[in-house]
Design a protein around this motif. Structure first.
Motif, PDB file in Angstrom:
ATOM      1  N   GLY A   1      -9.882  16.508  26.037  1.00 42.14           N
ATOM      2  CA  GLY A   1     -10.683  15.394  26.274  1.00 42.14           C
ATOM      3  C   GLY A   1     -10.431  14.741  27.600  1.00 42.14           C
ATOM      4  N   THR A   2     -10.973  13.798  27.983  1.00 40.55           N
ATOM      5  CA  THR A   2     -10.831  12.861  29.357  1.00 40.55           C
ATOM      6  C   THR A   2     -10.886  11.541  28.928  1.00 40.55           C
ATOM      7  N   VAL A   3      -9.560  10.898  29.335  1.00 45.27           N
ATOM      8  CA  VAL A   3      -9.262   9.467  29.147  1.00 45.27           C
ATOM      9  C   VAL A   3      -9.740   8.638  30.272  1.00 45.27           C
ATOM     10  N   GLU A   4     -10.675   7.605  29.737  1.00 41.83           N
ATOM     11  CA  GLU A   4     -11.034   6.816  30.671  1.00 41.83           C
ATOM     12  C   GLU A   4     -10.875   5.100  30.017  1.00 41.83           C
ATOM     13  N   GLY A   5      -9.758   4.803  30.408  1.00 43.65           N
ATOM     14  CA  GLY A   5      -9.354   3.526  29.668  1.00 43.65           C
ATOM     15  C   GLY A   5      -9.143   3.516  28.331  1.00 43.65           C
ATOM     16  N   ASP A   6     -10.128   2.796  27.521  1.00 49.01           N
ATOM     17  CA  ASP A   6      -9.720   2.823  26.183  1.00 49.01           C
ATOM     18  C   ASP A   6     -10.746   3.670  25.372  1.00 49.01           C
ATOM     19  N   ALA A   7     -11.111   4.862  26.054  1.00 44.09           N
ATOM     20  CA  ALA A   7     -12.079   5.555  25.512  1.00 44.09           C
ATOM     21  C   ALA A   7     -11.668   7.210  25.780  1.00 44.09           C
ATOM     22  N   ILE A   8     -11.949   8.122  24.847  1.00 44.17           N
ATOM     23  CA  ILE A   8     -11.822   9.425  25.195  1.00 44.17           C
ATOM     24  C   ILE A   8     -13.099  10.218  24.751  1.00 44.17           C
ATOM     25  N   LYS A   9     -13.441  11.390  25.574  1.00 42.46           N
ATOM     26  CA  LYS A   9     -14.700  12.067  25.355  1.00 42.46           C
ATOM     27  C   LYS A   9     -14.194  13.450  25.779  1.00 42.46           C
ATOM     28  N   GLY A  10     -14.741  14.297  24.876  1.00 42.35           N
ATOM     29  CA  GLY A  10     -14.340  15.838  25.166  1.00 42.35           C
ATOM     30  C   GLY A  10     -14.904  16.771  24.316  1.00 42.35           C
ATOM     31  N   THR A  11     -14.309  18.095  24.116  1.00 42.04           N
ATOM     32  CA  THR A  11     -15.045  18.946  23.346  1.00 42.04           C
ATOM     33  C   THR A  11     -13.691  19.549  22.625  1.00 42.04           C
ATOM     34  N   PHE A  12     -14.150  20.338  21.388  1.00 46.91           N
ATOM     35  CA  PHE A  12     -13.108  21.034  20.718  1.00 46.91           C
ATOM     36  C   PHE A  12     -13.814  22.543  20.426  1.00 46.91           C
ATOM     37  N   GLU A  13     -13.087  23.555  20.236  1.00 49.26           N
ATOM     38  CA  GLU A  13     -13.421  24.964  19.961  1.00 49.26           C
ATOM     39  C   GLU A  13     -13.001  25.331  18.719  1.00 49.26           C
ATOM     40  N   THR A  14     -13.600  26.266  18.102  1.00 47.93           N
ATOM     41  CA  THR A  14     -13.060  27.082  16.868  1.00 47.93           C
ATOM     42  C   THR A  14     -14.211  27.910  16.585  1.00 47.93           C
ATOM     43  N   VAL A  15     -13.674  29.419  16.064  1.00 47.45           N
ATOM     44  CA  VAL A  15     -14.203  30.570  16.063  1.00 47.45           C
ATOM     45  C   VAL A  15     -15.620  30.693  17.084  1.00 47.45           C
ATOM     46  N   GLY A  16     -15.243  30.462  18.081  1.00 43.99           N
ATOM     47  CA  GLY A  16     -16.287  30.941  19.115  1.00 43.99           C
ATOM     48  C   GLY A  16     -17.242  29.851  19.366  1.00 43.99           C
ATOM     49  N   GLN A  17     -17.271  28.662  18.565  1.00 41.72           N
ATOM     50  CA  GLN A  17     -18.055  27.512  18.794  1.00 41.72           C
ATOM     51  C   GLN A  17     -17.526  26.203  19.294  1.00 41.72           C
ATOM     52  N   THR A  18     -18.291  25.651  20.319  1.00 40.27           N
ATOM     53  CA  THR A  18     -17.944  24.218  20.983  1.00 40.27           C
ATOM     54  C   THR A  18     -18.736  23.149  20.505  1.00 40.27           C
ATOM     55  N   MET A  19     -17.858  22.082  20.105  1.00 38.07           N
ATOM     56  CA  MET A  19     -18.569  20.972  19.716  1.00 38.07           C
ATOM     57  C   MET A  19     -17.853  19.585  20.471  1.00 38.07           C
ATOM     58  N   THR A  20     -18.456  18.485  20.333  1.00 39.69           N
ATOM     59  CA  THR A  20     -18.046  17.265  21.312  1.00 39.69           C
ATOM     60  C   THR A  20     -17.244  16.520  20.091  1.00 39.69           C
ATOM     61  N   TRP A  21     -16.388  15.589  20.610  1.00 39.67           N
ATOM     62  CA  TRP A  21     -15.866  14.362  20.093  1.00 39.67           C
ATOM     63  C   TRP A  21     -15.439  13.236  21.055  1.00 39.67           C
ATOM     64  N   SER A  22     -15.258  12.048  20.434  1.00 42.74           N
ATOM     65  CA  SER A  22     -15.102  10.876  21.097  1.00 42.74           C
ATOM     66  C   SER A  22     -14.207  10.206  20.520  1.00 42.74           C
ATOM     67  N   ALA A  23     -13.587   9.290  21.188  1.00 39.37           N
ATOM     68  CA  ALA A  23     -12.509   8.202  20.465  1.00 39.37           C
ATOM     69  C   ALA A  23     -12.449   6.924  21.203  1.00 39.37           C
ATOM     70  N   LYS A  24     -12.045   6.098  20.386  1.00 35.66           N
ATOM     71  CA  LYS A  24     -11.968   4.641  21.007  1.00 35.66           C
ATOM     72  C   LYS A  24     -10.703   4.194  20.190  1.00 35.66           C
ATOM     73  N   ARG A  25      -9.916   3.518  21.352  1.00 34.64           N
ATOM     74  CA  ARG A  25      -8.503   3.108  20.886  1.00 34.64           C
ATOM     75  C   ARG A  25      -8.688   1.820  19.864  1.00 34.64           C
ATOM     76  N   ALA A  26      -8.097   1.748  18.833  1.00 30.27           N
ATOM     77  CA  ALA A  26      -8.154   0.847  17.778  1.00 30.27           C
ATOM     78  C   ALA A  26      -7.588  -0.486  18.363  1.00 30.27           C
ATOM     79  N   ALA A  27      -7.970  -1.502  17.988  1.00 30.91           N
ATOM     80  CA  ALA A  27      -7.737  -2.760  18.325  1.00 30.91           C
ATOM     81  C   ALA A  27      -6.369  -3.012  17.716  1.00 30.91           C
ATOM     82  N   SER A  28      -5.352  -3.573  18.403  1.00 33.56           N
ATOM     83  CA  SER A  28      -3.983  -3.858  17.876  1.00 33.56           C
ATOM     84  C   SER A  28      -4.059  -4.943  17.223  1.00 33.56           C
ATOM     85  N   THR A  29      -2.992  -5.030  16.225  1.00 35.09           N
ATOM     86  CA  THR A  29      -2.898  -5.970  15.210  1.00 35.09           C
ATOM     87  C   THR A  29      -1.512  -6.539  15.414  1.00 35.09           C
TER      88      THR A  29
END
Length: 345
Positions: free
Chosen positions: A103-131
């Motif tokens: 994945g690629t980190v841009e500030g409080d966001a991450i976007k990328g791919t993951f692979e398993t058994v020959g397949q490639t899919m996408t994922w994303s993440a946002k940093r959780a608000a701190s309490t």
């Protein structure tokens, strides 16, 4: 072990709730430590999980927590520039899957791919608000229940915080009071030691508990048996309103059906005790009895001798700065509206 294509195992999507890693090259260092809300896109739909990354020196570690609370360890967590990578090994219905995330980190966001058994899919993440962290405090009075082999025993634990120092006392089986030693609170862990005499010998027991708001849960170290205890913090007593405002000389106006009477009362406080006197317009004096000052409430009685006849007065009223308002009864008659004003010294 049998391998399947991802598309033939939609149930695997429930396992793909793992986190990702930042990609790209960056001039400025990237901080990925913390908690991220993760979304993966699979043939069976979108699924979310929580990615927790932690840095210890130069090493990154992490876990992926699914919505049902299960955590899976991340392996080979690395961050190069903005590129985050890690792997995760999952077993589902007897089949092992090796998941590889980038994945690629841009500030409080991450976007990328993951692979398993020959397949490639996408994922994303946002940093959780701190309490904001809520400071843990053990200060106060606690009711402790110790589970002994002979049944539960009640104790009273009193802890006092002065700066960074904790001190306190605890009652014993015979309600004797023992001073605590080595009292400490580190994070949520409370520790203290109690010394007592048993058959002429000094015995020590160390209480260790987790503080969770107004609750304690822990055990006692040093004995032959495993002893546990729980505790509840008592609500702090409400501080009474300042009562010094009652002191002074007050000019009263008692409004009866036939006339208005203008006596004066003087209220004093010495060594925590209240006293006072009442003086009528004609100079008759009487001691204030049953004098009560509670917050902004004032009450008293007075027996005034008017020259052959004693009048029993009873006042109840409220203080408001330099003003006083209430009612006055004479010999148990109809309460007369009464006001008062503090006289300047």
């Amino acid at each position: 072990m049998t391998r399947h294509t991802l598309y033939s195992l939609p149930g695997l999507a429930l396992l793909l709730l793992a986190p990702g890693f930042a990609a790209a090259q960056a001039e400025q260092p990237v901080d990925v430590a913390g908690q991220w809300e993760m979304t993966v896109e699979t043939p069976a739909g979108s699924f979310t999980s929580t990615l927790k990354l932690e840095r210890k020196g130069e090493q990154l570690t992490g876990v992926n927590r699914s919505r049902d609370g299960k955590e899976r360890k991340l392996n080979d967590v690395k961050l190069a520039g903005k590129t985050l990578t890690f792997t995760e090994d999952v077993t589902h219905e007897g089949t092992d899957y090796h998941l590889v995330y980038t994945g690629t980190v841009e500030g409080d966001a991450i976007k990328g791919t993951f692979e398993t058994v020959g397949q490639t899919m996408t994922w994303s993440a946002k940093r959780a608000a701190s309490t904001p962290a809520v400071p843990v405090s053990a200060d106060g009075t606690w009711k402790i229940t110790v589970q002994t082999p002979n049944g539960p025993r009640e104790r009273t634990l009193i802890l006092k915080q002065e700066g960074s120092q904790l001190s306190g006392t605890i009652t014993g089986p015979m309600d004797q009071v023992s001073t605590l030693h080595d009292v400490s609170l580190k994070g949520k862990e409370l520790r203290f030691t109690v010394s007592f005499d048993r058959n002429g010998q000094t015995v020590q027991r160390t209480f260790v508990a987790a503080v969770d708001g107004d609750s304690l849960t822990g055990g006692i170290e040093g004995g032959d048996q495993k002893i546990t205890f729980t505790g509840k913090r008592e609500a702090a007593p409400v501080a009474p309103a300042a009562t010094a405002g009652a002191a002074g000389t007050w000019k009263l106006s008692i409004m009866t059906s036939d006339r208005t009477y203008l006596p004066t009362i003087t209220v004093t406080q010495q060594a925590g005790k209240w006293a006072g006197k009442l003086v009528t317009e004609r100079g008759n004096t009487a001691e204030l009895k049953d004098l009560v000052v509670n917050g902004n409430q004032l009450g008293f009685t007075a027996d005034v001798d008017t020259g052959g006849m004693v009048i029993h007065l009873k006042f109840s009223g409220t203080l408001d700065g330099d003003k006083l308002k209430g009612t006055m009864e004479a010999n148990g008659g109809t309460p007369a509206p009464t006001t008062g004003e503090r006289q300047k010294a």
